[in-house]
Scaffold this motif. Structure first.
Motif, short mmCIF file in Angstrom:
data_model
loop_
_atom_site.label_atom_id
_atom_site.label_comp_id
_atom_site.label_asym_id
_atom_site.label_seq_id
_atom_site.Cartn_x
_atom_site.Cartn_y
_atom_site.Cartn_z
N LEU A 54 -12.01 -13.19 2.26
CA LEU A 54 -10.85 -13.01 3.13
C LEU A 54 -9.73 -13.92 2.63
O LEU A 54 -9.80 -15.13 2.75
CB LEU A 54 -11.22 -13.34 4.57
N GLY A 56 -5.68 -15.07 2.56
CA GLY A 56 -4.47 -15.05 3.38
C GLY A 56 -3.90 -16.44 3.63
O GLY A 56 -2.75 -16.57 3.99
N HIS A 57 -4.71 -17.45 3.43
CA HIS A 57 -4.24 -18.82 3.61
C HIS A 57 -3.70 -19.37 2.30
O HIS A 57 -4.22 -19.06 1.22
CB HIS A 57 -5.39 -19.73 4.10
N LYS A 70 -15.17 -10.34 15.08
CA LYS A 70 -14.02 -10.95 14.41
C LYS A 70 -14.33 -12.37 13.96
O LYS A 70 -15.25 -13.01 14.46
CB LYS A 70 -12.80 -10.94 15.31
N SER A 73 -9.85 -18.07 11.38
CA SER A 73 -9.85 -19.19 10.43
C SER A 73 -8.54 -19.95 10.54
O SER A 73 -7.50 -19.39 10.91
CB SER A 73 -10.05 -18.68 8.99
N ARG A 81 -5.60 -17.20 10.98
CA ARG A 81 -5.79 -15.79 10.65
C ARG A 81 -6.98 -15.26 11.43
O ARG A 81 -7.96 -15.98 11.65
CB ARG A 81 -6.07 -15.60 9.15
N CYS A 82 -6.89 -13.99 11.85
CA CYS A 82 -7.99 -13.33 12.52
C CYS A 82 -8.38 -12.12 11.68
O CYS A 82 -7.51 -11.35 11.25
CB CYS A 82 -7.59 -12.90 13.93
N TRP A 83 -9.68 -11.97 11.44
CA TRP A 83 -10.21 -10.95 10.53
C TRP A 83 -11.22 -10.06 11.24
O TRP A 83 -11.99 -10.53 12.07
CB TRP A 83 -10.91 -11.61 9.36
N GLN A 90 -7.37 -8.10 7.79
CA GLN A 90 -6.71 -9.11 8.63
C GLN A 90 -6.15 -8.41 9.86
O GLN A 90 -5.41 -7.44 9.75
CB GLN A 90 -5.60 -9.80 7.85
N ALA A 93 -1.95 -12.71 12.14
CA ALA A 93 -1.72 -14.04 11.60
C ALA A 93 -0.82 -14.81 12.56
O ALA A 93 0.07 -14.23 13.18
CB ALA A 93 -1.05 -13.95 10.24
#
Length: 131
Positions: A54, A56-57, A70, A73, A81-83, A90, A93
């Motif tokens: 994952l 995104g950060h 879910k 992070s 972020r939520c996945w 994702q 965010a």
């Protein structure tokens, strides 16, 4: 399943599988003795399957929490972020924390994060206005 955050800003999710004969996921040597602590990660690494990476950060991931559907992070870059655990997509965010986040927790529609100049931030996703 398991999840771990990395210094590279990537969250890795995977499932652990037992041995072919249904052996439990206990780190043991062939003679049945427990593995030394430094050998345990190597033992479990070989039993991972179905991984999602994952991304995104922009900074190291310092906190993760998941439920059945879910994973959330948080990173030192100040983002949350939520996945979706099934697809790895994702879901949303949250950017804008003024400092890096050091922890988070969610329960129901509430998500709590810290790292904004000594403040704790509560995000309410229920759609209800609270005073």
């Amino acid at each position: 399943g398991r999840a771990e955050g990395g210094a590279d800003g990537v969250v890795k999710c995977y499932t652990m599988r037992g041995g072919a004969d249904g052996e439990p996921l206990q780190p043991r040597k062939a003679d049945g003795c427990p593995l030394e602590a430094e050998d345990v990660p190597i033992h479990f690494r070989g039993r991972r399957s179905g991984a999602h990476a994952l991304r995104g950060h922009a900074g190291a991931v310092v906190a993760v929490q998941a439920d059945d559907t879910k994973l959330v992070s948080a990173s030192i870059d100040g983002s949350v972020r939520c996945w979706d655990l099934r697809t790895g997509a994702q879901l949303f965010a949250l950017d804008g924390h003024s400092r890096h986040i050091t922890s988070l927790h969610f329960e129901g529609p509430l998500l709590v994060s810290d790292g904004t100049g000594g403040n704790v931030v509560v995000h309410d996703f229920s759609g209800k206005v609270r005073s």
